[in-house]
Write an enzyme that holds these catalytic residues in place. Structure first.
Site: not given
Length: 163
Positions: A89, A132
């Protein structure tokens, strides 16, 4: 618009649940452009609005040379038993851990004109959609890890120079 700085672990905006956006608002068009600009840097598959400091329900993506965005998305379907996939991430830089993800995911949202957008896929697309959507719920992928892996991950976060 511009490439925006990515917020990292510890920033409170990453823990906020995203609020709906008005597709017709001028600020939304500017947000979308910033998301599109920001996701196009090398090594990026998706960028959620919270990662650039805006707690709104929007993200951009760049998967298999397909660039796009979605506003006010919701998961419509996931299919298959979760499998462990290597995941990282931008908000947890330089670290990656095996994360359980469904092999198929479909998300439905809208574009700047209020038209329905359907994003779906397997592999990296499915992984990116689930990742997401986690951001929009105020969660980082670290929270999806099993207890033992999460403990290791958090120890690595605490040792990271950026923390």
């Amino acid at each position: 618009m511009s490439v925006r700085e990515i917020r990292v672990f510890g920033d409170p905006v990453l823990r906020e649940r995203a609020q709906p956006v008005d597709p017709a608002a001028p600020a939304t068009a500017a947000l979308v452009q910033d998301l599109l600009d920001t996701v196009q840097l090398p090594g990026r598959a998706g960028v959620a609005a919270c990662q650039i400091g805006v707690a709104k329900a929007a993200f951009s993506y760049l998967v298999d040379d397909e660039l796009g965005y979605v506003l006010n998305p919701r998961i419509d379907e996931v299919r298959g038993e979760p499998q462990l996939v290597d995941e990282g991430c931008l908000s947890v830089p330089e670290l990656g851990f095996p994360t359980p993800r469904h092999p198929f995911c479909r998300v439905i949202g809208e574009d700047l004109e209020g038209r329905e957008v359907v994003l779906e896929g397997e592999g990296l697309m499915a992984q990116m959609l689930q990742h997401e959507m986690g951001h929009l719920d105020g969660r980082l992928y670290l929270q999806a890890l099993d207890k033992e892996t999460r403990s290791i991950a958090m120890a690595e976060v605490r040792k990271a120079a950026w923390y």
